[in-house]
Design a protein around this motif. Structure first.
Motif, PDB file in Angstrom:
ATOM      1  N   ALA A   1      -6.327   5.075  -2.021  1.00 31.55           N
ATOM      2  CA  ALA A   1      -6.940   3.748  -1.907  1.00 31.55           C
ATOM      3  C   ALA A   1      -6.123   2.923  -0.926  1.00 31.55           C
ATOM      4  O   ALA A   1      -4.991   3.292  -0.572  1.00 31.55           O
ATOM      5  N   HIS A   2      -6.696   1.813  -0.470  1.00 32.38           N
ATOM      6  CA  HIS A   2      -5.988   0.976   0.498  1.00 32.38           C
ATOM      7  C   HIS A   2      -6.369  -0.483   0.269  1.00 32.38           C
ATOM      8  O   HIS A   2      -7.395  -0.803  -0.355  1.00 32.38           O
TER       9      HIS A   2
ATOM     10  N   ARG B   1     -11.192   2.250  -2.475  1.00 30.03           N
ATOM     11  CA  ARG B   1     -10.989   3.685  -2.313  1.00 30.03           C
ATOM     12  C   ARG B   1     -11.088   4.050  -0.828  1.00 30.03           C
ATOM     13  O   ARG B   1     -11.721   3.366  -0.042  1.00 30.03           O
ATOM     14  N   ASP B   2     -10.474   5.167  -0.460  1.00 39.66           N
ATOM     15  CA  ASP B   2     -10.453   5.558   0.942  1.00 39.66           C
ATOM     16  C   ASP B   2     -11.832   5.918   1.486  1.00 39.66           C
ATOM     17  O   ASP B   2     -12.005   6.022   2.705  1.00 39.66           O
ATOM     18  N   ASP B   3     -12.822   6.084   0.610  1.00 41.96           N
ATOM     19  CA  ASP B   3     -14.182   6.321   1.111  1.00 41.96           C
ATOM     20  C   ASP B   3     -14.823   5.032   1.605  1.00 41.96           C
ATOM     21  O   ASP B   3     -15.919   5.050   2.175  1.00 41.96           O
TER      22      ASP B   3
END
Length: 237
Positions: A230-231, A89-91
Motif C-alpha cells: 500500500a502507499h 492499496r498498490d492497485d
C-alpha cells in the motif's frame, strides 16, 4: 501595492460564510440561498459571492449540485475517503477501511497531546486506540486524542468507524482542514504484534492535527501504516 493586512472582499465574505457554518446557522446538508439573495443580503456583488463560494467548493466545504443548488458539505464516506483517507492499496483502487477499537479512555493529556491539540497542561482528553483493516487485512494501528471538553462522553458508547461524520452529527463539530506530518519508523513489539509483523518492521507514521471550521485543533491522530503493498496517495496543484 495593497496595504499590509489587506484582505480581498471575497475572502471576507468567505470568512462570514464559514462562521455561519461554525455557528450552526448553516449545518451540514443545508441548502444555501442563491448567489443573488446572498449578494443582496450582504451588500456585495454577485461575482464576489460566487468567488467566495468557489473557494469553499475547492476546499470541499460546500458542494454544488447541478440544477439543485449549493449545499454545505457533509462528512459522508465518499467525501472522507477522497479528502482525508490517503492509504491506498498498490492497485490504486480506493477502499474505505473498517475499524476495531482496542481501548478507549479519558485521561489527563500527555505533553505530546497538549502540544498537538494546543491545550493546557492538566486538561483531559478522550483517547481511542484502534486498528484499521482494508480488505480484512490489518494495515493501520492508530491512537486518536480528543479534547474531552469538546467531545464529552465519546468513549462511553460504541466508537463508530466513521468518526468525522459522528463529530458532526453528535457534537456539531465539522472537520474542515488537517495538517499532517509523515515519517518512516520501525514498529514497536506491541504495534507489530497488532499488525501481524515482526518487531522492527518498517512502517509509515502519519501524525495529523484536524481543525474545525473555527480553526480549533480538535483531534490529534497518530497512525502507523504498513506499506508492504500500500502507499500514501496525495494530489497537489
Amino acid at each position: 501595492m495593497a496595504p499590509v493586512g489587506f484582505r480581498p472582499l471575497y475572502r471576507q465574505v468567505k470568512d462570514a460564510f464559514i462562521k455561519r457554518m461554525a455557528d450552526g446557522l448553516w449545518p451540514p446538508g443545508f441548502l444555501l440561498p442563491s448567489e443573488s439573495v446572498l449578494a443582496g443580503e450582504i451588500g456585495v456583488s454577485q461575482g464576489t459571492v460566487r468567488k467566495a463560494l468557489d473557494e469553499l467548493a475547492a476546499e470541499n466545504l460546500v458542494v454544488r449540485q447541478q440544477g439543485k443548488g449549493t449545499f454545505v458539505a457533509q462528512h459522508d464516506e465518499k467525501r472522507i475517503l477522497f479528502q482525508f483517507f490517503k492509504l491506498v492499496r498498490d492497485d490504486g483502487i480506493p477502499r474505505f477501511p473498517e475499524s476495531q477499537v482496542l481501548a478507549a479512555e479519558v485521561a489527563e493529556a500527555s505533553a505530546a497531546e497538549c502540544a498537538g491539540l494546543d491545550i493546557e497542561p492538566g486538561a483531559r482528553v478522550a483517547r481511542v486506540r484502534r486498528v484499521r483493516f482494508i480488505d480484512g487485512d490489518p494495515l493501520i494501528v492508530e491512537t486518536l486524542s480528543l479534547p474531552d471538553a469538546i467531545f464529552p462522553g465519546i468513549t462511553e458508547g460504541e466508537v463508530p468507524n466513521s468518526l468525522y461524520a459522528y463529530y458532526s452529527s453528535r457534537y456539531g463539530v465539522t472537520i474542515a482542514f488537517a495538517r499532517e506530518k509523515l515519517k518512516a519508523i520501525v514498529l514497536s513489539p506491541e504495534d507489530a504484534a497488532i499488525l501481524g509483523r515482526p518487531a522492527g518492521h518498517p512502517a509509515l507514521q502519519v501524525s495529523r492535527v484536524a481543525l474545525a471550521l473555527d480553526g480549533r485543533a480538535v483531534e490529534w491522530r497518530v497512525s502507523l501504516c504498513l506499506t508492504d503493498d500500500a502507499h500514501y496517495s496525495a494530489s497537489m496543484r
